[in-house]
Design a protein around this motif. Structure first.
Motif, PDB file in Angstrom:
ATOM      1  N   GLN A 219       0.840  -1.208   0.000  1.00 12.62           N
ATOM      2  CA  GLN A 219       0.000   0.000   0.000  1.00 12.62           C
ATOM      3  C   GLN A 219       0.871   1.253   0.000  1.00 12.62           C
ATOM      4  OE1 GLN A 219      -2.654  -1.286   3.452  1.00 12.62           O
ATOM      5  NE2 GLN A 219      -3.976   0.183   2.423  1.00 12.62           N
ATOM      6  N   MET A 220       1.880   1.251   0.857  1.00  6.49           N
ATOM      7  CA  MET A 220       2.748   2.414   0.976  1.00  6.49           C
ATOM      8  C   MET A 220       3.501   2.655  -0.328  1.00  6.49           C
ATOM      9  SD  MET A 220       3.189   4.641   3.391  1.00  6.49           S
ATOM     10  CE  MET A 220       2.852   3.778   4.941  1.00  6.49           C
ATOM     11  N   GLN A 221       3.957   1.587  -0.959  1.00  4.11           N
ATOM     12  CA  GLN A 221       4.654   1.722  -2.244  1.00  4.11           C
ATOM     13  C   GLN A 221       3.722   2.290  -3.305  1.00  4.11           C
ATOM     14  OE1 GLN A 221       6.138  -2.206  -3.128  1.00  4.11           O
ATOM     15  NE2 GLN A 221       7.287  -2.336  -1.213  1.00  4.11           N
ATOM     16  N   GLN A 222       2.485   1.804  -3.320  1.00  4.03           N
ATOM     17  CA  GLN A 222       1.525   2.290  -4.301  1.00  4.03           C
ATOM     18  C   GLN A 222       1.188   3.762  -4.060  1.00  4.03           C
ATOM     19  OE1 GLN A 222      -1.537  -0.642  -3.579  1.00  4.03           O
ATOM     20  NE2 GLN A 222      -0.890  -1.912  -5.304  1.00  4.03           N
ATOM     21  N   LEU A 223       1.093   4.123  -2.806  1.00  5.66           N
ATOM     22  CA  LEU A 223       0.774   5.499  -2.443  1.00  5.66           C
ATOM     23  C   LEU A 223       1.899   6.440  -2.883  1.00  5.66           C
ATOM     24  CD1 LEU A 223      -1.562   6.930  -0.852  1.00  5.66           C
ATOM     25  CD2 LEU A 223      -0.087   6.817   1.158  1.00  5.66           C
ATOM     26  N   MET A 224       3.131   6.070  -2.555  1.00  2.00           N
ATOM     27  CA  MET A 224       4.276   6.914  -2.878  1.00  2.00           C
ATOM     28  C   MET A 224       4.614   6.884  -4.368  1.00  2.00           C
ATOM     29  SD  MET A 224       4.556   8.091  -0.007  1.00  2.00           S
ATOM     30  CE  MET A 224       5.776   9.267  -0.566  1.00  2.00           C
ATOM     31  N   GLY A 225       4.232   5.816  -5.050  1.00  3.79           N
ATOM     32  CA  GLY A 225       4.520   5.706  -6.473  1.00  3.79           C
ATOM     33  C   GLY A 225       3.468   6.327  -7.359  1.00  3.79           C
ATOM     34  N   GLY A 226       2.439   6.904  -6.765  1.00  2.00           N
ATOM     35  CA  GLY A 226       1.395   7.556  -7.544  1.00  2.00           C
ATOM     36  C   GLY A 226       0.397   6.610  -8.180  1.00  2.00           C
ATOM     37  N   CYS A 228      -2.131   5.270  -6.571  1.00  2.03           N
ATOM     38  CA  CYS A 228      -3.432   5.486  -5.936  1.00  2.03           C
ATOM     39  C   CYS A 228      -3.448   6.890  -5.339  1.00  2.03           C
ATOM     40  CB  CYS A 228      -3.704   4.437  -4.865  1.00  2.03           C
ATOM     41  SG  CYS A 228      -2.496   4.438  -3.529  1.00  2.03           S
ATOM     42  N   ASP A 229      -4.650   7.339  -4.967  1.00  2.60           N
ATOM     43  CA  ASP A 229      -4.807   8.689  -4.418  1.00  2.60           C
ATOM     44  C   ASP A 229      -4.784   8.714  -2.891  1.00  2.60           C
ATOM     45  OD1 ASP A 229      -5.336   9.849  -7.064  1.00  2.60           O
ATOM     46  OD2 ASP A 229      -7.209   8.699  -6.955  1.00  2.60           O
ATOM     47  N   ALA A 230      -5.165   7.595  -2.297  1.00  3.35           N
ATOM     48  CA  ALA A 230      -5.256   7.518  -0.842  1.00  3.35           C
ATOM     49  C   ALA A 230      -5.154   6.059  -0.432  1.00  3.35           C
ATOM     50  CB  ALA A 230      -6.572   8.117  -0.355  1.00  3.35           C
ATOM     51  N   ALA A 231      -4.992   5.827   0.856  1.00  3.84           N
ATOM     52  CA  ALA A 231      -4.944   4.459   1.366  1.00  3.84           C
ATOM     53  C   ALA A 231      -5.644   4.396   2.706  1.00  3.84           C
ATOM     54  CB  ALA A 231      -3.507   3.976   1.499  1.00  3.84           C
ATOM     55  N   MET A 232      -6.370   3.290   2.911  1.00  4.61           N
ATOM     56  CA  MET A 232      -7.006   3.028   4.203  1.00  4.61           C
ATOM     57  C   MET A 232      -6.126   2.014   4.896  1.00  4.61           C
ATOM     58  SD  MET A 232      -9.852   4.428   5.257  1.00  4.61           S
ATOM     59  CE  MET A 232     -10.802   4.398   6.777  1.00  4.61           C
ATOM     60  N   MET A 233      -5.546   2.418   6.043  1.00  3.00           N
ATOM     61  CA  MET A 233      -4.556   1.585   6.712  1.00  3.00           C
ATOM     62  C   MET A 233      -4.813   1.532   8.209  1.00  3.00           C
ATOM     63  SD  MET A 233      -1.143   2.947   4.671  1.00  3.00           S
ATOM     64  CE  MET A 233      -0.139   1.547   5.180  1.00  3.00           C
ATOM     65  N   ALA A 234      -3.971   0.765   8.899  1.00  2.00           N
ATOM     66  CA  ALA A 234      -3.996   0.753  10.359  1.00  2.00           C
ATOM     67  C   ALA A 234      -3.093   1.889  10.832  1.00  2.00           C
ATOM     68  CB  ALA A 234      -3.514  -0.579  10.887  1.00  2.00           C
ATOM     69  N   ALA A 235      -3.536   2.631  11.836  1.00  3.61           N
ATOM     70  CA  ALA A 235      -2.779   3.804  12.296  1.00  3.61           C
ATOM     71  C   ALA A 235      -1.346   3.461  12.676  1.00  3.61           C
ATOM     72  CB  ALA A 235      -3.507   4.439  13.476  1.00  3.61           C
ATOM     73  N   GLY A 236      -1.150   2.324  13.328  1.00  3.29           N
ATOM     74  CA  GLY A 236       0.184   1.946  13.766  1.00  3.29           C
ATOM     75  C   GLY A 236       1.170   1.744  12.637  1.00  3.29           C
ATOM     76  N   GLU A 237       0.648   1.478  11.425  1.00  6.88           N
ATOM     77  CA  GLU A 237       1.510   1.266  10.265  1.00  6.88           C
ATOM     78  C   GLU A 237       1.970   2.580   9.629  1.00  6.88           C
ATOM     79  OE1 GLU A 237      -0.512  -2.925   8.740  1.00  6.88           O
ATOM     80  OE2 GLU A 237      -1.368  -1.019   8.092  1.00  6.88           O
ATOM     81  N   THR A 238       1.437   3.705  10.117  1.00 11.80           N
ATOM     82  CA  THR A 238       1.691   4.992   9.463  1.00 11.80           C
ATOM     83  C   THR A 238       2.414   6.007  10.340  1.00 11.80           C
ATOM     84  OG1 THR A 238      -0.421   5.969  10.189  1.00 11.80           O
ATOM     85  CG2 THR A 238      -0.457   4.665   8.162  1.00 11.80           C
ATOM     86  N   VAL A 239       2.653   5.664  11.603  1.00 13.52           N
ATOM     87  CA  VAL A 239       3.195   6.639  12.564  1.00 13.52           C
ATOM     88  C   VAL A 239       4.517   7.242  12.096  1.00 13.52           C
ATOM     89  CG1 VAL A 239       4.142   6.915  14.883  1.00 13.52           C
ATOM     90  CG2 VAL A 239       1.991   5.695  14.564  1.00 13.52           C
ATOM     91  N   SER A 240       5.449   6.409  11.699  1.00 20.15           N
ATOM     92  CA  SER A 240       6.766   6.902  11.273  1.00 20.15           C
ATOM     93  C   SER A 240       6.661   7.788  10.047  1.00 20.15           C
ATOM     94  CB  SER A 240       7.705   5.728  10.977  1.00 20.15           C
ATOM     95  OG  SER A 240       7.967   4.994  12.146  1.00 20.15           O
ATOM     96  N   GLN A 241       5.866   7.353   9.076  1.00 24.58           N
ATOM     97  CA  GLN A 241       5.749   8.082   7.824  1.00 24.58           C
ATOM     98  C   GLN A 241       5.030   9.420   7.998  1.00 24.58           C
ATOM     99  OE1 GLN A 241       5.066   4.847   8.250  1.00 24.58           O
ATOM    100  NE2 GLN A 241       6.757   3.954   7.094  1.00 24.58           N
ATOM    101  N   ILE A 242       4.030   9.442   8.866  1.00 21.26           N
ATOM    102  CA  ILE A 242       3.358  10.712   9.154  1.00 21.26           C
ATOM    103  C   ILE A 242       4.312  11.637   9.895  1.00 21.26           C
ATOM    104  CG2 ILE A 242       1.518  11.810  10.528  1.00 21.26           C
ATOM    105  CD1 ILE A 242      -0.255   9.402   9.844  1.00 21.26           C
ATOM    106  N   GLY A 243       5.086  11.059  10.808  1.00 24.08           N
ATOM    107  CA  GLY A 243       6.029  11.851  11.589  1.00 24.08           C
ATOM    108  C   GLY A 243       7.098  12.521  10.757  1.00 24.08           C
ATOM    109  N   ASP A 244       7.574  11.820   9.699  1.00 19.10           N
ATOM    110  CA  ASP A 244       8.641  12.420   8.886  1.00 19.10           C
ATOM    111  C   ASP A 244       8.115  13.098   7.619  1.00 19.10           C
ATOM    112  OD1 ASP A 244       8.150  10.383   7.028  1.00 19.10           O
ATOM    113  OD2 ASP A 244       9.863   9.168   7.665  1.00 19.10           O
ATOM    114  N   THR A 246       6.380  11.801   5.134  1.00 17.21           N
ATOM    115  CA  THR A 246       6.299  10.964   3.943  1.00 17.21           C
ATOM    116  C   THR A 246       4.867  10.847   3.451  1.00 17.21           C
ATOM    117  OG1 THR A 246       8.202   9.691   4.702  1.00 17.21           O
ATOM    118  CG2 THR A 246       6.847   8.694   2.990  1.00 17.21           C
ATOM    119  N   ILE A 247       3.920  10.830   4.373  1.00 16.67           N
ATOM    120  CA  ILE A 247       2.500  10.805   4.051  1.00 16.67           C
ATOM    121  C   ILE A 247       1.753  11.755   4.989  1.00 16.67           C
ATOM    122  CG2 ILE A 247       2.499   8.435   3.155  1.00 16.67           C
ATOM    123  CD1 ILE A 247       1.399   7.499   5.831  1.00 16.67           C
ATOM    124  N   ILE A 248       0.496  12.020   4.660  1.00 11.10           N
ATOM    125  CA  ILE A 248      -0.344  12.895   5.480  1.00 11.10           C
ATOM    126  C   ILE A 248      -1.527  12.095   6.005  1.00 11.10           C
ATOM    127  CG2 ILE A 248      -1.820  14.948   5.492  1.00 11.10           C
ATOM    128  CD1 ILE A 248      -0.109  16.021   3.169  1.00 11.10           C
TER     129      ILE A 248
END
Length: 350
Positions: A219-226, A228-244, A246-248
């Motif tokens: 999912q993260m690869q697809q999101l960063m590679g353009g 898809c427009d968005a992703a529905m994920m588990a919050a714990g899987e996104t903490v680092s990327q939101i923090g730096d 990488t994603i919003i």
């Protein structure tokens, strides 16, 4: 996606129960029978004791945990944290070995465990997909094909977008998605994330098209590679990327803001109703003998409530939430009933 260390699981020590038999007091001629009954009871007790001793021999080798998703996602990371916490301190000094078996929205791995020899040496990283797949897909297993060992995580849903997205807030996203089709990545058809996205689209009248894969890392690869427009994920899987950056994170499906991502609002505070998330736990094939199951449950309870495991979960920013085997089974059964009501809509979605 940042690599996080690892490991987990399992379950506990054995208890054997035996029933004594009692005889009714009789006349003198009946005394030999009473003696025979006492002898039988003693023999039965001795046999049960020997059986209990034999049971403590489990396991005699390493135990495998099948993760039905690719490496790098939340389920994989949680399981490796559990395995790390277990080390060789449980299960007679044997290890928990993590094996990824992705595919079919977790169906391939789940089927493998359902069909495995029920000897206690093959376990499943058990998620809500175990509840959803028998309802929505042509599979050979049911919810009753597994016996739960315990739950270790409840991870709320979060909607995320890439940093170059034209919408940076939930309100902007809603305004856009009401007029335009948005491609949303999920880790598989009928997973909890797919279901949450359907519920979200229904509540707000949004136009979603889905891009299904087999893990959060994809999912993260697809999101960063353009792709898809968005992703529905588990919050714990996104903490680092939101923090730096990488994603919003646009909104999270928790009752309160998640401590590790405090700037992401909840759907509730944005005027919505969604409180939803993915659970993670562990299970074994339903045919595992009761004595072995008791060992698994008791050992799993010790590991899952250990300081080492809880600290590992916290360090990985994965929400820790524990339920024992019985409570987890009751929770899974209720989830099954809830999802059953959505079956017609889910079967009509792609």
């Amino acid at each position: 996606m940042k690599k996080r260390m690892v490991a987990l699981l399992c379950a506990g020590l054995v208890a054997a129960s035996l029933a004594g038999c009692s005889g009714k007091k009789a006349d003198a001629p009946a005394e030999p029978k009473a003696t025979e009954a006492a002898g039988s009871e003693a023999a039965g007790s001795e046999a049960a004791t020997e059986a209990a001793k034999a049971n403590t021999d489990f396991p005699k080798k390493n135990i495998k945990i099948i993760v039905p998703y690719d490496a790098g996602g939340g389920v994989d990371i949680t399981t490796r944290i559990l395995a790390e916490a277990a080390g060789k301190d449980y299960f007679n000094g044997h290890s928990l070995i993590v094996e990824n078996m992705a595919g079919g929205g977790a169906v391939i791995g789940q089927t493998a465990v359902a069909n495995a020899d029920p000897d206690g040496y093959t376990l499943l990283a058990y998620t809500s997909a175990v509840v959803n797949n028998p309802l929505l897909k042509d599979v050979t297993f049911t919810l009753d094909s597994f016996k739960t060992l315990g739950m270790v995580c409840f991870d709320p849903e979060i909607l995320v977008v890439p940093p170059n997205s034209p919408y940076k807030t939930w309100d902007e996203f809603v305004a856009y998605a009401k007029e335009n089709t948005v491609k949303v990545a999920t880790p598989g058809h009928s997973t909890s994330h797919h279901i949450a996205a359907i519920q979200l689209a229904k509540e707000y009248g949004l136009k979603f098209e889905y891009l299904h894969n087999d893990s959060a890392s994809v999912q993260m690869q697809q999101l960063m590679g353009g792709h898809c427009d968005a992703a529905m994920m588990a919050a714990g899987e996104t903490v680092s990327q939101i923090g730096d950056g990488t994603i919003i994170g646009l909104a999270v499906g928790a009752e309160e803001r998640v401590a590790d991502i405090p700037d992401v609002p909840t759907f509730l505070e944005l005027g919505g109703t969604m409180v939803n998330g993915a659970f993670r736990g562990y299970a074994c094939p339903a045919g595992v003998p009761d004595d072995v199951y008791q060992v698994l449950c008791e050992e799993f309870d010790k590991i899952a409530t250990s300081d080492k495991f809880i600290t590992g979960m916290k360090d990985a920013a994965i929400p820790y939430s524990y339920k024992n085997a019985a409570d987890f089974q009751a929770y899974a059964n209720q989830c099954y009933k809830d999802i059953e009501a959505l079956v017609p809509e889910l079967k009509g979605s792609k």
